[in-house]
Design a protein around this motif. Structure first.
Motif, short mmCIF file in Angstrom:
data_model
loop_
_atom_site.label_atom_id
_atom_site.label_comp_id
_atom_site.label_asym_id
_atom_site.label_seq_id
_atom_site.Cartn_x
_atom_site.Cartn_y
_atom_site.Cartn_z
N ARG A 18 -36.52 33.22 52.27
CA ARG A 18 -36.67 32.24 53.36
C ARG A 18 -36.24 30.85 52.90
N ILE A 19 -36.49 30.55 51.64
CA ILE A 19 -36.06 29.27 51.09
C ILE A 19 -34.53 29.20 51.04
N VAL A 20 -33.89 30.30 50.70
CA VAL A 20 -32.43 30.35 50.72
C VAL A 20 -31.92 30.04 52.12
N LYS A 21 -32.47 30.70 53.13
CA LYS A 21 -32.04 30.49 54.52
C LYS A 21 -32.23 29.04 54.93
N ALA A 22 -33.38 28.45 54.58
CA ALA A 22 -33.65 27.06 54.95
C ALA A 22 -32.72 26.11 54.23
N CYS A 23 -32.41 26.42 52.99
CA CYS A 23 -31.52 25.58 52.19
C CYS A 23 -30.12 25.55 52.81
N LEU A 24 -29.63 26.72 53.18
CA LEU A 24 -28.33 26.80 53.84
C LEU A 24 -28.35 26.10 55.20
N ALA A 25 -29.42 26.32 55.94
CA ALA A 25 -29.53 25.75 57.29
C ALA A 25 -29.57 24.23 57.27
N LEU A 38 -30.54 43.35 39.06
CA LEU A 38 -30.47 43.52 40.51
C LEU A 38 -29.32 44.43 40.92
N GLY A 39 -28.40 44.69 40.00
CA GLY A 39 -27.30 45.58 40.31
C GLY A 39 -27.75 46.98 40.65
N LEU A 40 -28.96 47.34 40.23
CA LEU A 40 -29.50 48.67 40.50
C LEU A 40 -30.55 48.65 41.62
N GLN A 41 -30.75 47.50 42.24
CA GLN A 41 -31.68 47.38 43.36
C GLN A 41 -30.85 47.05 44.60
N ILE A 42 -30.43 48.10 45.29
CA ILE A 42 -29.40 47.97 46.31
C ILE A 42 -29.79 47.03 47.45
N GLU A 43 -31.05 47.06 47.89
CA GLU A 43 -31.45 46.20 48.99
C GLU A 43 -31.37 44.72 48.60
N LYS A 44 -31.81 44.41 47.37
CA LYS A 44 -31.75 43.02 46.91
C LYS A 44 -30.31 42.59 46.68
N LEU A 45 -29.50 43.49 46.14
CA LEU A 45 -28.10 43.17 45.94
C LEU A 45 -27.41 42.88 47.27
N GLN A 46 -27.68 43.71 48.27
CA GLN A 46 -27.05 43.49 49.58
C GLN A 46 -27.55 42.20 50.22
N MET A 47 -28.79 41.85 49.96
CA MET A 47 -29.31 40.57 50.47
C MET A 47 -28.55 39.41 49.84
N LEU A 48 -28.34 39.48 48.52
CA LEU A 48 -27.58 38.43 47.85
C LEU A 48 -26.16 38.33 48.41
N LEU A 49 -25.55 39.47 48.64
CA LEU A 49 -24.18 39.47 49.17
C LEU A 49 -24.15 38.90 50.59
N SER A 50 -25.20 39.14 51.36
CA SER A 50 -25.25 38.57 52.71
C SER A 50 -25.39 37.05 52.64
N PHE A 51 -26.15 36.56 51.66
CA PHE A 51 -26.25 35.11 51.47
C PHE A 51 -24.90 34.53 51.03
N LYS A 52 -24.19 35.29 50.22
CA LYS A 52 -22.86 34.85 49.79
C LYS A 52 -21.93 34.71 50.98
N LYS A 53 -22.01 35.64 51.92
CA LYS A 53 -21.19 35.56 53.13
C LYS A 53 -21.51 34.30 53.93
N GLN A 54 -22.77 33.85 53.83
CA GLN A 54 -23.20 32.66 54.57
C GLN A 54 -22.87 31.37 53.83
N GLY A 55 -22.29 31.49 52.63
CA GLY A 55 -21.85 30.31 51.91
C GLY A 55 -22.55 30.02 50.61
N ALA A 56 -23.54 30.83 50.25
CA ALA A 56 -24.23 30.62 48.98
C ALA A 56 -23.37 31.06 47.81
N HIS A 57 -23.62 30.47 46.65
CA HIS A 57 -22.95 30.85 45.42
C HIS A 57 -23.90 31.71 44.58
#
Length: 312
Positions: A18-25, A38-57
Motif C-alpha cells: 500500500r505504501i508503494v501504491k501511495a508513493c507512486l500516486a 522472491l524469485g521463488l515466490q511467484i505472487e510476490k514476484l508478480q506484484m513487483l512486476l506489476s509495480f514496475k509496469k506502473q513506473g517503479a524501479h
C-alpha cells in the motif's frame, strides 16, 4: 522542490504494498528492494512486476549483502522500511539494524521511516511478556537510528482496520460476527482504527514535511477514535440486528492468553494494553509528535461505518 526519491523495503508486504501504491500516486520516483529469494515466490514476484509496469524501479538487494543495501540506499533520498513485525508471519524488525548501517555508510538519506505502523513502542515499556518483545525490538532500532544521527519519522498508525475493525476486534477471525460477539472489559475504552490505504497516504505525505522531521506521526483522526462497543454498534446498525454480547474480564483474558502458543501470545497480548488499558488514547501528543489528520486535512480518511459496509 522536486519530490524525493523513495526506496521501500518490504514492498510486497501487507502495509508495504500500500505504501508503494501511495508513493507512486503522490508522484515520487519509487524504488523497491527485490530480494533474491522472491524469485521463488511467484505472487510476490508478480506484484513487483506489476509495480514496475506502473513506473517503479526494482533494485536487487539483500539483508545478507551489506554493499547491495548501500548501493540501493545511495539511489534515493528517503528510505521506508515495511518489513514484517508480526510474529505469526515472520518477525524481521531487528534485520533493520543492517539497513541502519547501510544508511549510515551511504550518508545521503534525508529521512528514514523504520517499520512500526502500530502502537508507539516508546510508550510500551510496561508491556506484558512475551508481547513486549515487539516494542523492545523497535526501540532497539530507534536507538540505532538516533545514535547514527539519521533523520527519521516514526509512524504510529494504531490499529489496522483489516485486523481490528473488520473482525470487530474478535480473536480468531477477520470477518465480523453476525450472532455473538465478545467484548474486552466493558468495551468502552477508546482505540483508533485506520484503513490501511489511509495509513499509506499519510506516511507518504510525511516524508518531505519538515514538521514531521525527527518526530512521531500519530494517525489519530477524530472520527476513527472509537471504543469496541461503538464499533460493534456501527456493525449492528449496518446489519439491522443486535448481537449477543459476552464481556471478558481482564483476569479471564490473561488466563486464556497464558494457554496460547508463544507466537499468538506475542500478538494477542497487545489486545490487553489496547482494550483494557486504553493505551492508544490515554495520552496527549506532545512536542515530539504530530497528528496526521491535523497536518493533512485534505486527506478524506475512511470512517469505520464506510469501511464495514463491504462486509455486509
Amino acid at each position: 522542490m522536486a519530490e524525493s526519491k523513495v526506496l521501500i523495503v518490504g514492498g510486497t508486504g501487507y502495509i508495504g504494498r500500500r505504501i508503494v501504491k501511495a508513493c507512486l500516486a503522490q508522484g515520487h520516483e519509487t524504488y523497491i528492494v527485490q530480494r533474491p529469494e522472491l524469485g521463488l515466490q511467484i505472487e510476490k514476484l508478480q506484484m513487483l512486476l506489476s509495480f514496475k509496469k506502473q513506473g517503479a524501479h526494482l533494485v536487487q538487494a539483500s539483508f545478507s549483502d551489506h554493499q547491495s543495501l548501500v548501493d540501493a540506499v545511495k539511489q534515493v533520498d528517503v528510505v521506508i522500511s515495511a518489513v514484517s513485525g508480526v510474529h505469526f508471519r515472520s518477525h524481521s524488525i531487528l534485520l533493520q539494524l543492517k539497513l541502519v548501517e547501510a544508511i549510515k555508510e551511504a550518508g545521503n538519506v534525508k529521512r528514514f521511516l523504520p517499520s512500526e505502523f502500530g502502537l508507539d513502542p516508546a510508550r510500551m515499556g510496561h508491556a506484558l511478556e512475551p508481547g513486549r518483545v515487539t516494542f523492545d525490538d523497535k526501540m532497539t532500532v530507534r536507538k540505532a537510528i538516533e545514535e547514527a544521527s539519521i533523520p527519521y519519522t516514526y509512524i504510529s498508525a494504531n490499529l489496522f482496520a483489516g485486523y481490528f475493525a473488520g473482525s470487530l476486534s474478535q480473536m480468531g477471525s477477520f470477518v465480523p460476527p453476525r450472532d455473538k460477539v465478545h467484548l474486552f472489559g466493558d468495551g468502552n475504552l477508546k482505540a483508533v482504527f485506520m484503513d490501511e490505504e489511509d495509513v499509506a497516504t499519510y506516511t507518504i505525505k510525511a516524508i518531505d514535511d519538515p514538521r514531521t522531521l525527527n518526530k512521531t506521526l500519530y494517525l489519530r483522526p477524530p472520527e476513527n477514535i472509537l471504543s469496541q462497543g461503538e464499533l460493534i454498534g456501527i456493525w449492528e446498525k449496518l446489519i439491522g440486528k443486535e448481537l449477543d454480547k459476552t464481556y471478558i474480564s481482564a483476569q479471564d483474558f490473561l488466563t486464556t492468553l497464558k494457554g496460547m502458543d508463544y507466537k499468538l501470545q506475542v500478538g494477542i497480548g497487545h489486545f490487553y494494553h489496547i482494550f483494557y488499558e486504553g493505551c492508544l488514547t490515554d495520552f496527549e501528543i506532545g512536542e515530539k509528535g504530530e497528528e496526521a489528520s491535523k497536518l493533512y486535512p485534505e486527506v478524506n480518511y475512511t470512517r469505520m461505518d464506510e469501511y464495514l459496509r463491504i462486509y455486509v
